[in-house]
Design an enzyme around this catalytic site. Sequence first.
Site, mmCIF file in Angstrom:
data_model
loop_
_atom_site.group_PDB
_atom_site.id
_atom_site.type_symbol
_atom_site.label_atom_id
_atom_site.label_comp_id
_atom_site.label_asym_id
_atom_site.label_seq_id
_atom_site.Cartn_x
_atom_site.Cartn_y
_atom_site.Cartn_z
ATOM 1 N N TYR A 132 -1.724 2.923 1.636
ATOM 2 C CA TYR A 132 -1.921 3.729 0.438
ATOM 3 C C TYR A 132 -1.840 2.802 -0.767
ATOM 4 C CZ TYR A 132 -1.701 7.629 -2.804
ATOM 5 O OH TYR A 132 -1.989 8.515 -3.811
ATOM 6 N N GLN A 193 -2.545 14.822 0.176
ATOM 7 C CA GLN A 193 -3.669 15.082 1.084
ATOM 8 C C GLN A 193 -4.130 13.812 1.801
ATOM 9 O OE1 GLN A 193 -3.733 15.451 -2.219
ATOM 10 N NE2 GLN A 193 -5.665 14.809 -3.144
ATOM 11 N N ASN A 216 3.341 7.984 -5.852
ATOM 12 C CA ASN A 216 4.177 8.807 -6.715
ATOM 13 C C ASN A 216 5.079 9.722 -5.889
ATOM 14 O OD1 ASN A 216 2.579 10.945 -5.816
ATOM 15 N ND2 ASN A 216 1.346 11.032 -7.677
ATOM 16 N N SER A 239 11.482 0.306 -9.249
ATOM 17 C CA SER A 239 11.611 -1.145 -9.121
ATOM 18 C C SER A 239 12.885 -1.643 -9.795
ATOM 19 C CB SER A 239 10.398 -1.829 -9.746
ATOM 20 O OG SER A 239 10.396 -3.205 -9.454
ATOM 21 N N GLN A 261 10.073 -6.118 -14.813
ATOM 22 C CA GLN A 261 10.280 -4.924 -13.994
ATOM 23 C C GLN A 261 10.432 -3.675 -14.847
ATOM 24 O OE1 GLN A 261 9.785 -5.179 -10.556
ATOM 25 N NE2 GLN A 261 9.128 -7.080 -11.538
ATOM 26 N N HIS A 264 7.385 -1.413 -15.473
ATOM 27 C CA HIS A 264 6.779 -0.580 -14.433
ATOM 28 C C HIS A 264 6.856 0.895 -14.787
ATOM 29 C CE1 HIS A 264 5.441 -3.163 -11.229
ATOM 30 N NE2 HIS A 264 6.543 -3.877 -11.297
ATOM 31 N N GLU A 329 16.626 -5.162 -5.223
ATOM 32 C CA GLU A 329 15.287 -5.391 -4.679
ATOM 33 C C GLU A 329 14.855 -6.833 -4.967
ATOM 34 O OE1 GLU A 329 10.734 -3.620 -5.215
ATOM 35 O OE2 GLU A 329 12.252 -3.268 -6.767
ATOM 36 N N HIS A 330 14.869 -7.216 -6.232
ATOM 37 C CA HIS A 330 14.517 -8.585 -6.648
ATOM 38 C C HIS A 330 15.760 -9.248 -7.237
ATOM 39 C CE1 HIS A 330 10.729 -6.188 -7.368
ATOM 40 N NE2 HIS A 330 10.246 -7.155 -6.607
ATOM 41 N N ASP A 363 5.379 -11.198 -7.066
ATOM 42 C CA ASP A 363 4.575 -9.981 -7.076
ATOM 43 C C ASP A 363 3.125 -10.254 -6.716
ATOM 44 O OD1 ASP A 363 6.381 -7.996 -7.559
ATOM 45 O OD2 ASP A 363 6.001 -7.857 -9.714
ATOM 46 N N GLU A 417 27.828 9.543 36.135
ATOM 47 C CA GLU A 417 27.237 10.453 35.157
ATOM 48 C C GLU A 417 26.682 11.720 35.805
ATOM 49 O OE1 GLU A 417 24.340 8.185 32.990
ATOM 50 O OE2 GLU A 417 25.844 6.989 31.930
ATOM 51 N N HIS A 422 18.921 9.777 39.911
ATOM 52 C CA HIS A 422 18.923 8.383 39.463
ATOM 53 C C HIS A 422 19.576 7.495 40.530
ATOM 54 C CE1 HIS A 422 18.017 9.970 35.477
ATOM 55 N NE2 HIS A 422 17.939 8.736 34.984
#
Length: 433
Positions: A132, A193, A216, A239, A261, A264, A329-330, A363, A417, A422
Amino acid sequence: MKTTRLNANDADFRQRLTALTAWSEERDEEVAERVRGIVRDVARRGDAAVVEYTNRFDRRDATSMADLTVGREQLLAALARLPADQRRALEAAAERVTDYHQRQKQDSWSYRDADGTLLGQQVTALDRAGIYVPGGKAAYPSSVLMNALPARVAGVGEIVMVSPAPDGEVNDMVLAAAAIAGIDRVFTVGGAQAVAALAYGTDTVPGVDKIVGPGNIYVAEAKRQVFGKVGIDMIAGPSEILVVCDGKTDPDWIAMDLFSQAEHDEEAQSILVSPDGAFIERVAEAMERLAPSLEREHIIRTAIANRGAFIEVADMEQAFEVINLISPEHLELSMDDAEAWAPRVRHAGAIFLGRHTPEALGDYCAGPNHVLPTSATARFSSPLGVYDFQKRSSLIGCSPQGASELGKTASVLARAESLTAHARSAELRIKKE
């Protein structure tokens, strides 16, 4: 510039830090319900539902999926239209990202134990992956490369890309990146969708094994809902960047790294940690001076005010304690001997070593993946990589002697068991004395 100021030696530091860095995992139930309806509708009606939602949300007038499909020739045409410098930059970035990820590829392995039993793992690539890529006002060709190239290196059989095109606007750099990355099929569809189409498949969009890539709140919620039907990379939060500086780097450099950052979105988080209080003030002055020169000044100021922070620590030892509390993250280590200090970092998505390694290089073109764990999930997860597009099957091949010996052990455990079938299955392979 307005932001939170903390001192790691204050009695309430951990409490205030936790409140600052917390990112709510609470789901918006209204969003969840809307997404649930879309996902179910796409699963039931396929192409017709995808076209209807795309027309509604992206202001398109498609009559069929053919209007939302981008052919290989269109990708190549977009690549040919690019200005020479943009094409060179995309190709250079793709080469570096590919080279880095080739080193991650895992191979099958096996061994035989003393009685001849074969044990091992068979590593295979996914048959089909979906990526995506956000679209519309913003264009993210770098996301195309970062998501598709590890899949290509892994040997994924087919890569399918979905990317929304509101009002029919398709970005040439995104299409060109898809051409360079060797993406097999492209659809100008986005939102819940698109995720549902990838998960369940339609007459036109093939169902995939795993969906990766940012989006999003509707995309994130759709990925959450289809997980289990397909694999996903992660549910990512805003971020983040944490810069640790010893006070010897140009304050303008640090200010711009923090902005990289913050620009963003308003929920992004930028934090500076330093043992030098005077240096923190110089960075604050630089931020105030430089912010008006940036196109996204309003977003930056909002992000810095809402979730940014300057944290003063006693020394670099304490700075690394703060790093591991935040699990960013960074992480930029803008300091002397950054490589020597790096092993003290236990939790970070990506570590940028030294004063000359801004996060922005990661990046786009350094090589490692920019799809990273956020919201402290670096405590238990890793950047997107080739390993995300490979799966492992255990190999077990018993020799007659091995089956006989293992059968004795399995029989005892199975009967403990109360799993008699088995036990008897294993006992049938035990050699008679």
